[in-house]
Design a protein around this motif. Structure first.
Motif, PDB file in Angstrom:
ATOM      1  N   SER A  52       0.850  -1.195   0.000  1.00 15.43           N
ATOM      2  CA  SER A  52       0.000   0.000   0.000  1.00 15.43           C
ATOM      3  C   SER A  52       0.877   1.232   0.000  1.00 15.43           C
ATOM      4  CB  SER A  52      -0.908   0.023   1.237  1.00 15.43           C
ATOM      5  OG  SER A  52      -1.833  -1.026   1.187  1.00 15.43           O
TER       6      SER A  52
ATOM      7  N   PHE B 276       0.856   5.708  -0.082  1.00 16.60           N
ATOM      8  CA  PHE B 276       0.067   6.904   0.199  1.00 16.60           C
ATOM      9  C   PHE B 276       0.943   8.136   0.029  1.00 16.60           C
ATOM     10  CE2 PHE B 276      -3.237   4.350   2.083  1.00 16.60           C
ATOM     11  CZ  PHE B 276      -2.559   3.292   2.668  1.00 16.60           C
TER      12      PHE B 276
ATOM     13  N   TYR C 156       1.068  11.903   1.875  1.00 14.47           N
ATOM     14  CA  TYR C 156       0.586  12.777   2.931  1.00 14.47           C
ATOM     15  C   TYR C 156       1.219  14.146   2.727  1.00 14.47           C
ATOM     16  CZ  TYR C 156      -1.221   8.947   5.882  1.00 14.47           C
ATOM     17  OH  TYR C 156      -1.938   7.890   6.384  1.00 14.47           O
TER      18      TYR C 156
ATOM     19  N   GLU D 256       0.369  18.085  12.165  1.00 11.38           N
ATOM     20  CA  GLU D 256       0.436  16.659  11.893  1.00 11.38           C
ATOM     21  C   GLU D 256       0.288  16.379  10.399  1.00 11.38           C
ATOM     22  OE1 GLU D 256      -2.126  18.297  12.913  1.00 11.38           O
ATOM     23  OE2 GLU D 256      -4.027  17.335  12.352  1.00 11.38           O
ATOM     24  N   PRO D 257       0.770  15.230   9.918  1.00 10.93           N
ATOM     25  CA  PRO D 257       0.559  14.857   8.515  1.00 10.93           C
ATOM     26  C   PRO D 257      -0.925  14.622   8.245  1.00 10.93           C
ATOM     27  CG  PRO D 257       2.301  13.531   9.510  1.00 10.93           C
ATOM     28  CD  PRO D 257       1.599  14.244  10.628  1.00 10.93           C
TER      29      PRO D 257
ATOM     30  N   SER E 112       3.764   0.702   2.664  1.00  8.98           N
ATOM     31  CA  SER E 112       3.369  -0.174   3.756  1.00  8.98           C
ATOM     32  C   SER E 112       3.351  -1.624   3.303  1.00  8.98           C
ATOM     33  CB  SER E 112       1.972   0.226   4.251  1.00  8.98           C
ATOM     34  OG  SER E 112       1.523  -0.673   5.243  1.00  8.98           O
TER      35      SER E 112
ATOM     36  N   PHE F 160       3.906   1.343   8.569  1.00 10.52           N
ATOM     37  CA  PHE F 160       4.079   2.303   7.501  1.00 10.52           C
ATOM     38  C   PHE F 160       5.509   2.811   7.552  1.00 10.52           C
ATOM     39  CE2 PHE F 160      -0.146   1.896   6.867  1.00 10.52           C
ATOM     40  CZ  PHE F 160      -0.825   2.959   6.319  1.00 10.52           C
TER      41      PHE F 160
ATOM     42  N   PHE G  97      -0.357   4.072  16.303  1.00  3.71           N
ATOM     43  CA  PHE G  97       1.074   4.278  16.138  1.00  3.71           C
ATOM     44  C   PHE G  97       1.491   5.530  16.905  1.00  3.71           C
ATOM     45  CE2 PHE G  97       1.382   1.312  12.561  1.00  3.71           C
ATOM     46  CZ  PHE G  97       0.080   1.320  12.080  1.00  3.71           C
TER      47      PHE G  97
ATOM     48  N   LEU H 228       8.993   6.632  13.743  1.00  2.00           N
ATOM     49  CA  LEU H 228       8.072   5.730  14.424  1.00  2.00           C
ATOM     50  C   LEU H 228       8.717   5.233  15.709  1.00  2.00           C
ATOM     51  CD1 LEU H 228       5.400   4.092  14.349  1.00  2.00           C
ATOM     52  CD2 LEU H 228       6.700   2.288  13.205  1.00  2.00           C
TER      53      LEU H 228
ATOM     54  N   THR I  61       4.278   0.581  17.726  1.00  2.00           N
ATOM     55  CA  THR I  61       2.979   0.225  17.165  1.00  2.00           C
ATOM     56  C   THR I  61       2.217  -0.542  18.225  1.00  2.00           C
ATOM     57  OG1 THR I  61       3.970   0.002  14.984  1.00  2.00           O
ATOM     58  CG2 THR I  61       1.826  -1.046  15.321  1.00  2.00           C
TER      59      THR I  61
ATOM     60  N   PRO J  40      -5.094  -3.328   8.929  1.00  2.00           N
ATOM     61  CA  PRO J  40      -3.739  -3.350   8.348  1.00  2.00           C
ATOM     62  C   PRO J  40      -3.768  -2.899   6.894  1.00  2.00           C
ATOM     63  CG  PRO J  40      -4.144  -5.344   9.596  1.00  2.00           C
ATOM     64  CD  PRO J  40      -5.449  -4.604   9.542  1.00  2.00           C
ATOM     65  N   LEU J  41      -2.793  -2.171   6.496  1.00  2.00           N
ATOM     66  CA  LEU J  41      -2.640  -1.630   5.148  1.00  2.00           C
ATOM     67  C   LEU J  41      -3.506  -0.402   4.901  1.00  2.00           C
ATOM     68  CD1 LEU J  41      -2.372  -4.656   2.686  1.00  2.00           C
ATOM     69  CD2 LEU J  41      -0.561  -3.299   3.692  1.00  2.00           C
ATOM     70  N   ASN J  42      -4.457  -0.168   5.779  1.00  2.00           N
ATOM     71  CA  ASN J  42      -5.267   1.038   5.587  1.00  2.00           C
ATOM     72  C   ASN J  42      -4.470   2.284   5.919  1.00  2.00           C
ATOM     73  OD1 ASN J  42      -7.397  -0.647   4.991  1.00  2.00           O
ATOM     74  ND2 ASN J  42      -8.867   0.605   6.133  1.00  2.00           N
ATOM     75  N   GLU J  43      -4.948   3.401   5.397  1.00  2.00           N
ATOM     76  CA  GLU J  43      -4.274   4.653   5.684  1.00  2.00           C
ATOM     77  C   GLU J  43      -4.339   4.968   7.177  1.00  2.00           C
ATOM     78  OE1 GLU J  43      -8.080   5.853   3.471  1.00  2.00           O
ATOM     79  OE2 GLU J  43      -7.028   4.009   3.971  1.00  2.00           O
ATOM     80  N   GLN J  44      -3.370   5.712   7.636  1.00  2.00           N
ATOM     81  CA  GLN J  44      -3.324   6.163   9.016  1.00  2.00           C
ATOM     82  C   GLN J  44      -3.871   7.578   9.081  1.00  2.00           C
ATOM     83  OE1 GLN J  44       0.569   5.838  10.805  1.00  2.00           O
ATOM     84  NE2 GLN J  44       0.936   3.833   9.909  1.00  2.00           N
ATOM     85  N   PHE J  45      -4.595   7.839  10.141  1.00  2.00           N
ATOM     86  CA  PHE J  45      -5.088   9.188  10.392  1.00  2.00           C
ATOM     87  C   PHE J  45      -4.398   9.706  11.646  1.00  2.00           C
ATOM     88  CE2 PHE J  45      -8.121   9.272   7.085  1.00  2.00           C
ATOM     89  CZ  PHE J  45      -8.539   7.962   6.923  1.00  2.00           C
ATOM     90  N   PHE J  46      -3.888  10.903  11.534  1.00  2.00           N
ATOM     91  CA  PHE J  46      -3.041  11.431  12.587  1.00  2.00           C
ATOM     92  C   PHE J  46      -3.797  12.337  13.554  1.00  2.00           C
ATOM     93  CE2 PHE J  46       1.283  10.208  11.577  1.00  2.00           C
ATOM     94  CZ  PHE J  46       1.138   9.686  10.305  1.00  2.00           C
ATOM     95  N   GLY J  47      -3.377  12.281  14.807  1.00  2.00           N
ATOM     96  CA  GLY J  47      -3.828  13.267  15.766  1.00  2.00           C
ATOM     97  C   GLY J  47      -3.065  14.555  15.537  1.00  2.00           C
TER      98      GLY J  47
END
Lengths: 109, 115
Positions: free
Chosen positions: A32, A34, A36, A43-44, A91, A97, B34, B46, B49, B100-107
């Motif tokens: 995967s 992406f 950003y 934040e990203p 990923s 990631f 994460f 990073l 996790t 898993p593999l999905n996009e991450q959304f950030f705080g």
């Protein structure tokens, strides 16, 4: 060698220009991808996912070349608000990631 | 996109104290969260996790006894910086992913300054 590498930048372009960012990844198992964007001290934020067939979202076009392990992002008709750092992400299922170091873009009036 | 909140947004503390940062996914269940750290003008790094209900997986070089992570529910993860020192001053950002593999959304991140 870093797992995800990007153009070092910075890119300084005039408003209205077209700009392209390149990204390469070394892990052939990556599945995967992406893009950003990250504004200074923020934040990203997800810009777009990258699909095998390539995908477009307004002025933004992302492409993936699995054979060359290469991802690109094209921005057309640049706006001042596009100024940011663009992060490429690869990923691998079951792993984390991996972010590239980012490419900084400044769109100038 | 999905919403992830972080609290506090900034904190200043004395050396030797512990600081807890909360990360919440507000409108989705996050199977994985994460924790990242970012120093000025550097890329995201990073730290660990965490999957709900299990121990966090730390990246090489990150001390698990210093950075305690708890992921007690599908919407909440916490990072505790124990006995913080000035070199721990940084921008700490969490992200959440539904699968898993999905996009991450950030705080929005927590800016920690240790005096």
């Amino acid at each position: 060698r870093k797992e995800v590498e990007q153009d070092p930048g910075p890119f300084n372009v005039p408003e209205g220009a077209t700009v392209a960012f390149n990204c390469t990844y070394s892990n052939s198992a990556s599945q995967s991808f992406f893009w950003y964007r990250q504004d200074c001290r923020k934040e990203p934020k997800l810009l777009m996912s990258v699909y095998s067939s390539g995908n477009e979202d307004g002025r933004f076009t992302a492409q993936l070349n699995r054979a060359s392990q290469y991802i690109s992002l094209l921005i057309r008709d640049s706006k001042l608000s596009d100024s940011a750092t663009y992060l490429c992400v690869a990923s691998n299922y079951g792993q984390n990631f991996v972010f590239g170091p980012g490419t900084r873009l400044s769109v100038l009036p | 996109g999905a919403v992830v909140s972080q609290h506090p947004s900034w904190v200043i503390c004395k050396s030797g104290t512990s600081v807890k940062i909360e990360c919440r996914s507000l409108d989705f269940q996050a199977t994985t969260m994460f924790w990242y750290r970012q120093f000025p003008k550097q890329s995201l790094m990073l730290m660990a996790t965490s999957n709900e209900g299990s121990k966090a997986t730390y990246e090489q070089g990150v001390e698990k006894d210093k950075f305690l992570i708890n992921h007690a529910s599908l919407t909440l993860s916490t990072l505790t910086v124990t006995s913080a020192h000035p070199e721990d001053s940084s921008f700490y950002i969490c992200s959440a992913s539904a699968r898993p593999l999905n996009e991450q959304f950030f705080g929005p991140g927590t800016r920690l300054t240790v005096l």
